[in-house]
Motif scaffolding. Structure first.
Motif, PDB file in Angstrom:
ATOM      1  N   GLY A   1      44.499  48.114  42.214  1.00 51.79           N
ATOM      2  CA  GLY A   1      44.639  47.654  40.833  1.00 51.79           C
ATOM      3  C   GLY A   1      43.326  47.269  40.192  1.00 51.79           C
ATOM      4  N   PHE A   2      43.427  46.951  38.920  1.00 53.91           N
ATOM      5  CA  PHE A   2      42.260  46.537  38.146  1.00 53.91           C
ATOM      6  C   PHE A   2      42.686  45.300  37.358  1.00 53.91           C
ATOM      7  CE2 PHE A   2      38.349  48.565  35.998  1.00 53.91           C
ATOM      8  CZ  PHE A   2      37.816  47.323  35.691  1.00 53.91           C
ATOM      9  N   LEU A   3      42.260  44.140  37.819  1.00 52.04           N
ATOM     10  CA  LEU A   3      42.634  42.895  37.139  1.00 52.04           C
ATOM     11  C   LEU A   3      41.404  42.312  36.464  1.00 52.04           C
ATOM     12  CD1 LEU A   3      44.997  40.641  36.909  1.00 52.04           C
ATOM     13  CD2 LEU A   3      43.622  39.440  38.603  1.00 52.04           C
ATOM     14  N   THR A   4      41.540  41.974  35.191  1.00 50.56           N
ATOM     15  CA  THR A   4      40.435  41.289  34.533  1.00 50.56           C
ATOM     16  C   THR A   4      40.781  39.808  34.406  1.00 50.56           C
ATOM     17  OG1 THR A   4      41.359  42.001  32.413  1.00 50.56           O
ATOM     18  CG2 THR A   4      39.507  43.244  33.254  1.00 50.56           C
ATOM     19  N   LEU A   5      39.774  38.976  34.621  1.00 47.83           N
ATOM     20  CA  LEU A   5      39.918  37.526  34.484  1.00 47.83           C
ATOM     21  C   LEU A   5      39.327  37.147  33.142  1.00 47.83           C
ATOM     22  CD1 LEU A   5      38.649  36.047  37.876  1.00 47.83           C
ATOM     23  CD2 LEU A   5      40.932  35.849  36.910  1.00 47.83           C
ATOM     24  N   LEU A   6      40.159  36.597  32.251  1.00 50.29           N
ATOM     25  CA  LEU A   6      39.700  36.296  30.904  1.00 50.29           C
ATOM     26  C   LEU A   6      39.799  34.799  30.648  1.00 50.29           C
ATOM     27  CD1 LEU A   6      38.927  37.294  28.003  1.00 50.29           C
ATOM     28  CD2 LEU A   6      41.377  37.498  27.552  1.00 50.29           C
ATOM     29  N   GLY A   7      38.748  34.226  30.093  1.00 50.56           N
ATOM     30  CA  GLY A   7      38.791  32.807  29.767  1.00 50.56           C
ATOM     31  C   GLY A   7      37.482  32.383  29.144  1.00 50.56           C
ATOM     32  N   PRO A   8      37.494  31.264  28.425  1.00 51.29           N
ATOM     33  CA  PRO A   8      36.247  30.777  27.829  1.00 51.29           C
ATOM     34  C   PRO A   8      35.275  30.352  28.927  1.00 51.29           C
ATOM     35  CG  PRO A   8      37.944  29.124  27.633  1.00 51.29           C
ATOM     36  CD  PRO A   8      38.619  30.338  28.180  1.00 51.29           C
ATOM     37  N   SER A   9      34.011  30.213  28.568  1.00 49.66           N
ATOM     38  CA  SER A   9      33.068  29.916  29.640  1.00 49.66           C
ATOM     39  C   SER A   9      33.282  28.482  30.119  1.00 49.66           C
ATOM     40  CB  SER A   9      31.635  30.194  29.197  1.00 49.66           C
ATOM     41  OG  SER A   9      31.173  29.177  28.400  1.00 49.66           O
ATOM     42  N   GLY A  10      33.107  28.288  31.396  1.00 52.12           N
ATOM     43  CA  GLY A  10      33.346  26.991  32.009  1.00 52.12           C
ATOM     44  C   GLY A  10      34.761  26.812  32.534  1.00 52.12           C
ATOM     45  N   CYS A  11      35.593  27.854  32.427  1.00 54.55           N
ATOM     46  CA  CYS A  11      36.979  27.680  32.873  1.00 54.55           C
ATOM     47  C   CYS A  11      37.156  28.034  34.347  1.00 54.55           C
ATOM     48  CB  CYS A  11      37.931  28.497  32.003  1.00 54.55           C
ATOM     49  SG  CYS A  11      37.844  30.250  32.317  1.00 54.55           S
ATOM     50  N   GLY A  12      36.069  28.376  35.024  1.00 53.03           N
ATOM     51  CA  GLY A  12      36.164  28.577  36.469  1.00 53.03           C
ATOM     52  C   GLY A  12      36.300  30.030  36.904  1.00 53.03           C
ATOM     53  N   LYS A  13      35.991  30.954  36.030  1.00 50.63           N
ATOM     54  CA  LYS A  13      36.116  32.383  36.389  1.00 50.63           C
ATOM     55  C   LYS A  13      35.177  32.740  37.534  1.00 50.63           C
ATOM     56  CE  LYS A  13      34.916  33.803  32.233  1.00 50.63           C
ATOM     57  NZ  LYS A  13      34.619  32.512  31.594  1.00 50.63           N
ATOM     58  N   SER A  14      33.906  32.351  37.381  1.00 47.71           N
ATOM     59  CA  SER A  14      32.942  32.670  38.446  1.00 47.71           C
ATOM     60  C   SER A  14      33.347  31.985  39.744  1.00 47.71           C
ATOM     61  CB  SER A  14      31.542  32.208  38.049  1.00 47.71           C
ATOM     62  OG  SER A  14      31.116  32.869  36.902  1.00 47.71           O
ATOM     63  N   THR A  15      33.818  30.757  39.619  1.00 44.77           N
ATOM     64  CA  THR A  15      34.230  30.018  40.809  1.00 44.77           C
ATOM     65  C   THR A  15      35.356  30.757  41.523  1.00 44.77           C
ATOM     66  OG1 THR A  15      33.629  27.968  39.703  1.00 44.77           O
ATOM     67  CG2 THR A  15      35.055  27.798  41.629  1.00 44.77           C
ATOM     68  N   LEU A  16      36.313  31.251  40.762  1.00 47.51           N
ATOM     69  CA  LEU A  16      37.435  31.961  41.358  1.00 47.51           C
ATOM     70  C   LEU A  16      36.954  33.227  42.081  1.00 47.51           C
ATOM     71  CD1 LEU A  16      40.413  31.929  41.782  1.00 47.51           C
ATOM     72  CD2 LEU A  16      40.772  32.955  39.535  1.00 47.51           C
ATOM     73  N   LEU A  17      36.051  33.936  41.456  1.00 47.53           N
ATOM     74  CA  LEU A  17      35.499  35.156  42.070  1.00 47.53           C
ATOM     75  C   LEU A  17      34.771  34.810  43.369  1.00 47.53           C
ATOM     76  CD1 LEU A  17      35.853  37.903  40.825  1.00 47.53           C
ATOM     77  CD2 LEU A  17      33.505  37.821  40.017  1.00 47.53           C
TER      78      LEU A  17
END
Ligand SMILES: Nc1ncnc2c1ncn2[C@@H]1O[C@H](COP(=O)(O)OP(=O)(O)O)[C@@H](O)[C@H]1O
Ligand SMILES: [Mg+2]
Lengths: 280, 260
Positions: B38-54
């Protein structure tokens, strides 16, 4: 240049090459200028010096004329050489020892954080003491002979290189560090593939400083306790009011120091040929 | 090999950072899955923890609580097996290596590639990302977009089954970004690699993803996992269709609710 078949392309090419020719000519002119101007500068300073000594009738025990210095350089070349050799040995040996020790200790610091936390601040403080202040302290500690001069030159190189090398090894891109972890790289691989190549520009800018300071260290060491070497000759010439010999000695010392610096710069160019230099 | 259902499965993941000044909850009770291939994109404003989740998925950060399964293994095992590729925001190329040598880095560290790896040729991978002829160039001789292409080629070396991408096109100009978006879809289709892609652009999230995971900040929580109902073959012109605009608007509305 290859001949193009496409007429429009070839005309574009010849137009470009005319431009290029003009550019090349301009560049050659600029290069020639850059060569000639310093020569003219040096020559006029020498002339002014000679003129001042002549008109003001400066006695030779205060300042020599450039001709006298030139004659001394020629006539006493044997004496100058005999005194240059020990200074060369001391500064080069000190340079090698001091920098090697600095590189090894920087490597240890990077891998043993506690050691770095304890001793790096000490190193930074010692690094702020000027060379001429450090050298007499070391002479008192180490006494006469060639070894103490080597030690002085080594210690003087050691601190700036250590500081720079630690910075160079530690300032790697954090994302590159994460990349290494994603690739399960060992500490050794991180060091050799990432930290060390990253630190080279930092190391070389320290080595260039060290090339000059190692010579200063050896000379200052010789001032205080030695009968041979550029430093000793400087002192002897001064006390004998032999200003021509003094100037000649200083010139020989500077030439050596400059050549040493140029050698390191050359090595730097070879080592960092391919890299965009981040900090120079 | 038994067919894998999920490339990534996170259950109730919480990440707390404790620094000298403060304690931050970067992620709270985050659960989601990426289907295999699959291809999942993580979308959110900056500081919402996207990099942390990755980084949790890549085993660069250990979560304070919750479970993470990557390709049916622990995140650590997946990393040790070289099943992951990571593309960073700033490309993270080594400036003293040529494009080709940068792509080849994974061969030289961490024991090299596993014996049954796909995509073992750095040269072929540079061709895949459209950089044939640039093998001997150094990073400073390449544009930002080309550097990211090199980084993607490097991440694909060894044929990882999961590609993690942290805003890889965030610093690029819009035209370059558009082109790379299109090519990433192609690369995804050609390689069959599962992709988890972080972005703060609604358009990028909708255009690239088969699914979009919308996150809200302070602390990072899942708002919704949306399936993007667009054809598998996507061209940039798709973004001007009313249907695409609708999807983007819906995503924006979800973000709007969570960002004041
Ligand atoms: N290593 C860290 N130490 C402390 N706080 C961190 C660390 N990494 C991220 N954070 C904090 O966690 C939150 C989420 O960060 P991040 O995952 O980088 O967000 P995003 O990628 O969505 O912009 C931010 O508030 C950030 O300050
Ligand atoms: Mg981020």
């Amino acid at each position: 240049m290859s001949q193009s078949v496409n007429p429009s392309a070839s005309s574009a090419l010849s137009g470009l090459s005319a431009d290029e020719m003009a550019f090349a000519q301009a560049r050659q002119k600029a290069r020639l200028r850059r060569r000639i101007m310093p020569v003219l500068g040096v020559a006029s300073v020498l002339l002014l010096w000679a003129a001042l000594v002549y008109w003001l009738k400066v006695p030779p025990f205060i300042a020599p004329s450039p001709q006298m210095v030139a004659v001394t350089l020629w006539e006493k070349s044997g004496l100058l050489w005999t005194n240059l050799v020990p200074t060369m040995i001391e500064s080069v040996a000190g340079f090698l020892l001091g920098n090697l020790a600095a590189i090894v200790i920087a490597t240890v610091f990077v891998h043993k954080k506690t050691l770095e936390e304890a001793f790096f601040p000490v190193v930074v403080v010692i690094n702020t003491i000027p060379v001429v202040a450090k050298a007499p302290i070391l002479v008192l500690l180490l006494g006469n002979g060639m070894e103490p001069k080597i030690a002085i030159a080594a210690l003087i190189c050691f601190f700036p290189t250590l500081v720079n090398m630690v910075r160079g090894l530690e300032s790697v891109n954090p994302q590159a560090m994460e990349l290494m972890r994603v690739l399960s790289a060992s500490k050794r691989e991180v060091f050799f593939k990432l930290r060390l190549p990253h630190s080279l520009p930092y190391l070389f800018s320290a080595l260039k400083i060290a090339a000059s300071t190692a010579v200063i260290g050896a000379i200052v060491g010789e001032w205080i306790g030695s009968t041979l070497g550029i430093g000793a000759l400087i002192i002897q010439a001064t006390y004998a009011f032999d200003s021509a010999l003094l100037y000649a000695t200083v010139i020989v010392g500077s030439c050596f120091s400059m050549s040493f610096f140029l050698l390191i710069s050359l090595l730097e160019r070879l080592a960092l040929r391919q890299t965009a230099l981040p900090n120079s | 090999m038994a067919p894998l259902e999920h490339a990534v499965s996170c259950q109730n993941v919480t990440v707390r950072f404790v620094t000298e000044e403060r304690a931050v909850t970067a992620l709270e009770d985050v659960s989601f899955t990426v289907p295999a291939g699959g291809f999942l994109t993580l979308l959110g404003p900056s500081g919402c923890g996207k990099s942390t989740l990755l980084r949790v998925v890549a085993d660069l950060i250990t979560p304070s609580s919750g479970t993470v399964e990557v390709l049916g293994k622990t995140a650590e095992q997946a990393r040790l097996d070289r099943s992951l590729g990571f593309v960073f925001q700033d490309a993270a190329l080594l400036p003293w290596r040529t494009a080709l040598e940068n792509v080849a880095l994974p061969l030289e560290v961490g024991g090299g590639l596993k014996p049954d790896s796909r995509f073992t040729s750095p040269r072929d991978l540079l061709a895949l990302v459209g950089l044939s002829g640039w093998e001997q160039s150094y990073p400073h001789q390449l544009s930002g977009g080309m550097r990211q292409r090199v980084a993607i080629a490097r991440a694909l070396l060894g044929g990882p089954r999961l590609l993690l991408m942290d805003e890889p096109f965030g610093a690029l100009d819009e035209m370059t970004r558009d082109r790379l978006n299109e090519e990433l879809r192609r690369i995804w289709a050609e390689t069959g690699t599962s992709i988890l892609f972080v972005t703060h652009s609604v358009y990028e999230a909708a255009y690239l993803g088969e699914q979009v995971l919308v996150l809200s900040p302070n602390p990072g929580r899942v708002v919704q996992q949306v399936t993007v109902d667009l054809p598998r073959e996507r061209s940039l012109a798709l973004r001007d269709t009313p249907h695409f605009v609708e999807i983007a608007a819906a995503l924006r509305a979800m973000l709007g609710k969570v960002t004041p």
